[in-house]
Design a protein around this motif. Structure first.
Motif, PDB file in Angstrom:
ATOM      1  N   UNK A 147       0.960  -1.252   0.447  1.00 56.01           N
ATOM      2  CA  UNK A 147       0.054   0.215   0.279  1.00 56.01           C
ATOM      3  C   UNK A 147       0.728   1.219   0.445  1.00 56.01           C
ATOM      4  N   UNK A 148       0.506   2.300  -0.592  1.00 51.98           N
ATOM      5  CA  UNK A 148       2.094   3.461  -1.088  1.00 51.98           C
ATOM      6  C   UNK A 148       0.659   4.091   0.006  1.00 51.98           C
ATOM      7  N   UNK A 149       2.461   5.036   0.777  1.00 50.04           N
ATOM      8  CA  UNK A 149       1.843   5.656   1.929  1.00 50.04           C
ATOM      9  C   UNK A 149       0.898   6.499   1.802  1.00 50.04           C
ATOM     10  N   UNK A 150       0.375   7.716   0.390  1.00 50.03           N
ATOM     11  CA  UNK A 150      -0.711   8.354   0.458  1.00 50.03           C
ATOM     12  C   UNK A 150      -1.722   7.987   0.596  1.00 50.03           C
ATOM     13  N   UNK A 151      -1.989   6.092   0.802  1.00 44.69           N
ATOM     14  CA  UNK A 151      -3.426   5.763   1.165  1.00 44.69           C
ATOM     15  C   UNK A 151      -3.416   6.061   2.643  1.00 44.69           C
ATOM     16  N   UNK A 152      -2.589   5.844   3.433  1.00 47.33           N
ATOM     17  CA  UNK A 152      -2.549   4.964   4.972  1.00 47.33           C
ATOM     18  C   UNK A 152      -2.338   6.540   4.926  1.00 47.33           C
ATOM     19  N   UNK A 157      -5.714  10.369   7.914  1.00 51.30           N
ATOM     20  CA  UNK A 157      -6.387  12.272   7.479  1.00 51.30           C
ATOM     21  C   UNK A 157      -8.397  11.731   8.145  1.00 51.30           C
ATOM     22  N   UNK A 158      -8.702  11.240   7.348  1.00 48.69           N
ATOM     23  CA  UNK A 158      -9.902  10.714   7.248  1.00 48.69           C
ATOM     24  C   UNK A 158     -10.878  10.203   9.019  1.00 48.69           C
ATOM     25  N   UNK A 159      -9.873   9.317   9.158  1.00 57.52           N
ATOM     26  CA  UNK A 159     -10.464   9.048   9.887  1.00 57.52           C
ATOM     27  C   UNK A 159     -10.289   9.680  11.268  1.00 57.52           C
ATOM     28  N   UNK A 160      -8.802  10.579  11.135  1.00 58.08           N
ATOM     29  CA  UNK A 160      -9.211  11.810  12.061  1.00 58.08           C
ATOM     30  C   UNK A 160     -10.455  12.331  12.261  1.00 58.08           C
ATOM     31  N   UNK A 161     -10.476  12.725  11.605  1.00 63.08           N
ATOM     32  CA  UNK A 161     -12.233  13.603  11.597  1.00 63.08           C
ATOM     33  C   UNK A 161     -13.494  12.349  12.069  1.00 63.08           C
ATOM     34  N   UNK A 171      -7.001  -1.947   9.250  1.00 64.29           N
ATOM     35  CA  UNK A 171      -6.679  -2.504   7.720  1.00 64.29           C
ATOM     36  C   UNK A 171      -5.794  -3.629   6.976  1.00 64.29           C
ATOM     37  N   UNK A 172      -6.344  -4.433   6.321  1.00 62.62           N
ATOM     38  CA  UNK A 172      -5.759  -5.897   6.563  1.00 62.62           C
ATOM     39  C   UNK A 172      -5.766  -6.101   4.530  1.00 62.62           C
ATOM     40  N   UNK A 173      -4.654  -7.234   4.262  1.00 62.56           N
ATOM     41  CA  UNK A 173      -5.302  -7.752   2.508  1.00 62.56           C
ATOM     42  C   UNK A 173      -5.956  -9.007   3.162  1.00 62.56           C
ATOM     43  N   UNK A 205     -10.268   8.942   0.245  1.00 62.66           N
ATOM     44  CA  UNK A 205      -9.442   8.907   0.857  1.00 62.66           C
ATOM     45  C   UNK A 205      -8.822   7.379   0.271  1.00 62.66           C
ATOM     46  N   UNK A 206      -9.539   6.802  -0.709  1.00 62.96           N
ATOM     47  CA  UNK A 206      -8.796   6.064  -1.574  1.00 62.96           C
ATOM     48  C   UNK A 206      -8.631   6.456  -2.842  1.00 62.96           C
ATOM     49  N   UNK A 207      -9.275   7.866  -3.614  1.00 65.05           N
ATOM     50  CA  UNK A 207      -9.681   8.573  -4.194  1.00 65.05           C
ATOM     51  C   UNK A 207      -8.677   9.385  -4.855  1.00 65.05           C
ATOM     52  N   UNK A 208      -8.857  10.492  -2.975  1.00 66.70           N
ATOM     53  CA  UNK A 208      -7.870  11.291  -2.949  1.00 66.70           C
ATOM     54  C   UNK A 208      -6.230  10.955  -2.642  1.00 66.70           C
ATOM     55  N   UNK A 209      -5.968   9.630  -2.546  1.00 62.25           N
ATOM     56  CA  UNK A 209      -4.790   9.471  -2.739  1.00 62.25           C
ATOM     57  C   UNK A 209      -3.466   9.180  -3.850  1.00 62.25           C
ATOM     58  N   UNK A 210      -4.114   9.531  -4.769  1.00 60.26           N
ATOM     59  CA  UNK A 210      -3.647   9.787  -6.283  1.00 60.26           C
ATOM     60  C   UNK A 210      -3.550   8.185  -6.386  1.00 60.26           C
ATOM     61  N   UNK A 211      -4.040   7.056  -6.170  1.00 61.29           N
ATOM     62  CA  UNK A 211      -3.717   5.670  -5.985  1.00 61.29           C
ATOM     63  C   UNK A 211      -4.231   5.437  -7.596  1.00 61.29           C
ATOM     64  N   UNK A 212      -3.347   4.736  -8.768  1.00 55.56           N
ATOM     65  CA  UNK A 212      -4.245   4.846  -9.800  1.00 55.56           C
ATOM     66  C   UNK A 212      -4.824   3.282  -9.879  1.00 55.56           C
ATOM     67  N   UNK A 213      -6.300   3.457 -10.179  1.00 58.62           N
ATOM     68  CA  UNK A 213      -6.952   1.820  -9.986  1.00 58.62           C
ATOM     69  C   UNK A 213      -6.942   1.752  -8.757  1.00 58.62           C
TER      70      UNK A 213
END
Length: 265
Positions: A147-152, A157-161, A171-173, A205-213
Motif C-alpha cells: 500500500x502506498x504511503x499516500x493511501x495510509x 486524515x479521514x479517520x481523525x475526523x 486494514x488488512x489484505x 481517502x482512496x480517491x484522493x490518495x492519487x492511487x491509480x486504479x
C-alpha cells in the motif's frame, strides 16, 4: 478549528505549489479543501437560506471569494462583510456547472489559489462517487501489502475526523472464497446510521490518495465477532478519536443546518 484547517490547507497548498507535476500533492490539496470549512464572502445577509456570494471579475473570469479563516476574510476589507461558513465540498457542489471559479484566500498573500470552473465540476463529481456493493466471503487475512504511503496518510486524515462514529478501524489484505484478493478496511463497533459517512470517508481517502486504479473493500463488524480477532492479528490498526465536546449553543452559521442546505444564487 479554523486555525487547524488553515494550517492544514496552507501545508497542502505549499506542497502542491512546490511540485506542480505531482498529482498526489494536488489531490491532497483538493481533499483538504473539500473537508475544511470556508468563509464565503456574501453580497448581503442571507434571507430564507439563499446565499448570494460576492462575484468579482478577474481576467475575464467570474470568481467567487472564500477564505479558510475569518481573519483572512477580514484582512481583505476595511468594513465588516457578511459571510457564510460552509464546508468546501458544499461550495464546490453548489458552484459546479455555473461557469464560475472559486478564489481561495485571494488578496491575503498566503495560500492563494484559483479553482477553475472545470476543477469545481471535477471535484463535485469526485465527491459524489458512490462505491459498488459486493457480496463475498473472506477466508484469509494477511498484513497489508504494497500500500502506498499516500493511501495510509489519507486514511489517517479521514479517520481523525470521524471521531465517535466507530471504535476503531482495521486494514488488512484479504483473500475471498472465490479467489479474489484485495484489501479490506473493517470498521469495528460503528455507530448505527454512520455506515454511509464512514464508507464515504474510506472511498474519498482512496480517491484522493492519487492511487491509480486503486481498490479497497469496506465492511462493518461488531467488536465481539471472532473474525475481528483473526483480522486484528495481522491488520494495521487505526484508532478513531473520541468526539470533541460540543461548544456552547449559539446561532448556527448559514448553511450549517443539514435539514436546511444553502442555496447559492
Amino acid at each position: 478549528m479554523a486555525a487547524s484547517n488553515a494550517n492544514g490547507l496552507d501545508m497542502a497548498h505549499s506542497a502542491m505549489m512546490a511540485a506542480p507535476d505531482d498529482d498526489a500533492a494536488r489531490m491532497r490539496y483538493y481533499a483538504r479543501l473539500a473537508d475544511g470549512m470556508l468563509y464565503l464572502m456574501l453580497e448581503q445577509e442571507t434571507e430564507d437560506g439563499a446565499v448570494q456570494p460576492v462575484v468579482v471579475t478577474l481576467e475575464d473570469a467570474q470568481v467567487v471569494l472564500a477564505y479558510d479563516t475569518e481573519e483572512r476574510l477580514a484582512a481583505t476589507t476595511d468594513a465588516p462583510v457578511p459571510y457564510a461558513e460552509l464546508p468546501g465540498r458544499v461550495i464546490a457542489a453548489q458552484l459546479a456547472g455555473q461557469n464560475v471559479a472559486l478564489g481561495v484566500n485571494l488578496g491575503v498573500g498566503e495560500a492563494e489559489f484559483l479553482v477553475s470552473p472545470e476543477a469545481l465540476i471535477w471535484l463535485s463529481q469526485t465527491l459524489n462517487t458512490r462505491p459498488a456493493n459486493i457480496s463475498a466471503r473472506p477466508v484469509a487475512f494477511e498484513a497489508p501489502q504494497g500500500l502506498p504511503a499516500s493511501l495510509v496518510q489519507a486514511l489517517e486524515a479521514k479517520l481523525a475526523r470521524a471521531g465517535g462514529l466507530a471504535q476503531a478501524a482495521l486494514l488488512a489484505a484479504v483473500r475471498y472464497e472465490d479467489g479474489r484478493r484485495s484489501h479490506m478496511l473493517a470498521y469495528i463497533g460503528a455507530v448505527p446510521g454512520a455506515e454511509a459517512a464512514l464508507t464515504r470517508a474510506a472511498s474519498e481517502a482512496l480517491i484522493f490518495s492519487g492511487v491509480e486504479a486503486g481498490e479497497m473493500d469496506v465492511t462493518f463488524l461488531a467488536a465481539d465477532l471472532p473474525v475481528v480477532d483473526r483480522m486484528a492479528r495481522v491488520a494495521q490498526h487505526f484508532d478513531l478519536p473520541e468526539p470533541v465536546a460540543a461548544p456552547p449553543t449559539s446561532p448556527a452559521a448559514p448553511g450549517m443546518d443539514p435539514s436546511k442546505p444553502p442555496k447559492l444564487r
